[in-house]
Design an enzyme around this catalytic site. Structure first.
Site, PDB file in Angstrom:
ATOM      1  N   ASP A  12       0.861  -1.177   0.000  1.00  0.00           N
ATOM      2  CA  ASP A  12       0.000   0.000   0.000  1.00  0.00           C
ATOM      3  C   ASP A  12       0.905   1.237   0.000  1.00  0.00           C
ATOM      4  O   ASP A  12       2.132   1.120   0.081  1.00  0.00           O
ATOM      5  CB  ASP A  12      -0.879  -0.053   1.258  1.00  0.00           C
ATOM      6  CG  ASP A  12      -1.773   1.167   1.401  1.00  0.00           C
ATOM      7  OD1 ASP A  12      -2.437   1.529   0.417  1.00  0.00           O
ATOM      8  OD2 ASP A  12      -1.790   1.758   2.497  1.00  0.00           O
ATOM      9  N   ALA A  14       0.005   5.225   1.558  1.00  0.00           N
ATOM     10  CA  ALA A  14      -0.069   6.017   2.793  1.00  0.00           C
ATOM     11  C   ALA A  14      -0.157   5.120   4.023  1.00  0.00           C
ATOM     12  O   ALA A  14      -1.022   4.255   4.120  1.00  0.00           O
ATOM     13  CB  ALA A  14      -1.267   6.961   2.748  1.00  0.00           C
ATOM     14  N   ALA A  45     -12.905  10.322  10.057  1.00  0.00           N
ATOM     15  CA  ALA A  45     -12.394  10.278   8.687  1.00  0.00           C
ATOM     16  C   ALA A  45     -11.654   8.979   8.408  1.00  0.00           C
ATOM     17  O   ALA A  45     -11.626   8.502   7.271  1.00  0.00           O
ATOM     18  CB  ALA A  45     -11.480  11.477   8.434  1.00  0.00           C
ATOM     19  N   MET A  49     -11.071   3.924   5.868  1.00  0.00           N
ATOM     20  CA  MET A  49      -9.766   3.999   5.213  1.00  0.00           C
ATOM     21  C   MET A  49      -9.400   2.698   4.509  1.00  0.00           C
ATOM     22  O   MET A  49      -9.615   1.607   5.023  1.00  0.00           O
ATOM     23  CB  MET A  49      -8.695   4.342   6.253  1.00  0.00           C
ATOM     24  CG  MET A  49      -7.361   4.706   5.644  1.00  0.00           C
ATOM     25  SD  MET A  49      -7.479   6.182   4.628  1.00  0.00           S
ATOM     26  CE  MET A  49      -5.798   6.266   4.009  1.00  0.00           C
ATOM     27  N   LYS A  53     -11.366   6.587  -3.055  1.00  0.00           N
ATOM     28  CA  LYS A  53     -11.760   7.863  -2.454  1.00  0.00           C
ATOM     29  C   LYS A  53     -13.242   8.201  -2.687  1.00  0.00           C
ATOM     30  O   LYS A  53     -13.868   8.818  -1.830  1.00  0.00           O
ATOM     31  CB  LYS A  53     -10.857   8.988  -2.971  1.00  0.00           C
ATOM     32  CG  LYS A  53      -9.382   8.785  -2.600  1.00  0.00           C
ATOM     33  CD  LYS A  53      -9.208   8.696  -1.083  1.00  0.00           C
ATOM     34  CE  LYS A  53      -7.774   8.445  -0.671  1.00  0.00           C
ATOM     35  NZ  LYS A  53      -7.433   7.031  -0.527  1.00  0.00           N
ATOM     36  N   HIS A  56     -14.996   6.177  -0.188  1.00  0.00           N
ATOM     37  CA  HIS A  56     -14.658   6.682   1.143  1.00  0.00           C
ATOM     38  C   HIS A  56     -15.550   7.878   1.490  1.00  0.00           C
ATOM     39  O   HIS A  56     -16.129   7.947   2.591  1.00  0.00           O
ATOM     40  CB  HIS A  56     -13.186   7.099   1.169  1.00  0.00           C
ATOM     41  CG  HIS A  56     -12.635   7.347   2.535  1.00  0.00           C
ATOM     42  ND1 HIS A  56     -11.435   6.828   2.967  1.00  0.00           N
ATOM     43  CD2 HIS A  56     -13.105   8.070   3.581  1.00  0.00           C
ATOM     44  CE1 HIS A  56     -11.204   7.208   4.209  1.00  0.00           C
ATOM     45  NE2 HIS A  56     -12.207   7.976   4.604  1.00  0.00           N
ATOM     46  N   ARG A 160     -10.598  -2.293  -3.656  1.00  0.00           N
ATOM     47  CA  ARG A 160     -10.584  -3.085  -2.438  1.00  0.00           C
ATOM     48  C   ARG A 160     -11.990  -3.156  -1.831  1.00  0.00           C
ATOM     49  O   ARG A 160     -12.740  -2.189  -1.957  1.00  0.00           O
ATOM     50  CB  ARG A 160      -9.642  -2.444  -1.416  1.00  0.00           C
ATOM     51  CG  ARG A 160      -8.205  -2.348  -1.861  1.00  0.00           C
ATOM     52  CD  ARG A 160      -7.490  -1.352  -0.956  1.00  0.00           C
ATOM     53  NE  ARG A 160      -6.074  -1.308  -1.277  1.00  0.00           N
ATOM     54  CZ  ARG A 160      -5.271  -0.335  -0.834  1.00  0.00           C
ATOM     55  NH1 ARG A 160      -5.741   0.631  -0.090  1.00  0.00           N
ATOM     56  NH2 ARG A 160      -4.006  -0.353  -1.154  1.00  0.00           N
ATOM     57  N   ASP A 186      -1.933  -1.303   5.756  1.00  0.00           N
ATOM     58  CA  ASP A 186      -2.251  -0.838   7.109  1.00  0.00           C
ATOM     59  C   ASP A 186      -3.751  -0.700   7.341  1.00  0.00           C
ATOM     60  O   ASP A 186      -4.172  -0.156   8.365  1.00  0.00           O
ATOM     61  CB  ASP A 186      -1.557   0.502   7.392  1.00  0.00           C
ATOM     62  CG  ASP A 186      -2.115   1.644   6.542  1.00  0.00           C
ATOM     63  OD1 ASP A 186      -2.231   1.453   5.311  1.00  0.00           O
ATOM     64  OD2 ASP A 186      -2.430   2.705   7.091  1.00  0.00           O
TER      65      ASP A 186
END
Length: 270
Positions: A12, A14, A45, A49, A53, A56, A160, A186
């Site tokens: 991944d 970030a 927020a 994750m 986006k 999200h 994902r 993560d």
């Protein structure tokens, strides 16, 4: 019988390879909703994750505490067109935060060098769009990290937690045995992506979304506080049930060695 060993690691971005604490997307999401008159915390927020986006933003708008503010302001629930509009506003904000938070996580450059020496390929999947990834790629390359295969939000029909981006990376790399892949992430959608592909999964606890602090903020904490937060982040990641949990990618090499030994014994991922 042909011996199987790790041929590729798919990372991944970030919180895994760059941006310790995965802060760039979070700051942009908070600013985005503030621009709409909606108060949102960093913790809120972070909830969705790992997904693309657009999804999200849509997921955040479905949170009861966010949805109620939206209804109060607009008098109706949000539409797909609202999500489209918000994404257009979000992307320039995230470009700024990516530039601000694009530092490699400690150990990534050294790990990259060792993986190259071992002839292990490097791939990446991400919830970032190509437009956002195009900002990040040269920043990472300048610091010593570059992927051999890339897949991003919008590159495949599904993101994902489906395995489509993993298959896209495998196709680019020319490898077809999931057992020879490791997915390092993560977030839960990223771990589930690796499971769906059938490969080994490694969850990153401390450098990413589960802890959510910059490296500087983490080391500045009193020791008892940092120990508590680190243990909590490890438990959060363990609950996602990856094959292994590490604090950061600086710990990955020993995991690769363990997996190779398990492959020699004919073992498979969880």
């Amino acid at each position: 019988m042909i011996k199987t060993s790790i041929e590729a690691v798919i990372f991944d971005w970030a919180g895994t390879t760059v941006d310790f604490g995965s802060r760039a997307p979070m700051g942009a999401f908070v600013k985005l909703f503030q621009s709409e008159g909606i108060e949102m915390t960093i913790s809120q927020a972070r909830i969705p994750m790992g997904i693309n986006k657009w999804d999200h933003i849509n997921a955040l708008l479905h949170l009861p505490e966010i949805q109620s503010q939206w209804l109060q302001i607009h008098g109706k629930t949000h539409s797909n067109a609202d999500v489209d509009r918000l994404l257009e506003i979000f992307v320039p904000m995230n470009k700024v935060s990516i530039r601000e938070c694009g530092q490699l996580i400690p150990g990534v450059a050294e790990l990259t060098k060792t993986l190259r020496e071992r002839h292990i390929k490097i791939g990446s999947t991400t919830g970032y769009t190509k437009e956002l990834l195009d900002i990040l790629l040269p920043i990472a390359k300048e610091q010593g990290y570059e992927a051999d295969a890339l897949s991003y939000s919008g590159d495949t029909p599904l993101g994902r937690p489906s395995a489509q981006m993993m298959y896209r990376c495998a196709e680019q790399l020319g490898f077809d045995n999931p057992l020879s892949f490791i997915k390092v992430d993560d977030t839960e959608p990223g771990i589930e992506e690796g499971k769906a592909f059938g490969c080994w999964t490694v969850g990153v606890a401390v450098s990413g979304n589960a802890l959510g602090l910059s490296y500087e903020d983490l080391i500045a904490l009193p020791q008892k506080d940092s120990i508590h937060l680190i243990e909590s982040a490890r438990k959060t990641m363990q609950a996602m049930q990856p094959d292994y949990v590490i604090d950061s990618v600086a710990d990955l090499l020993s995991v690769i060695d363990q997996i190779n030994r398990r492959l020699d014994l004919g073992e498979k991922p969880n």
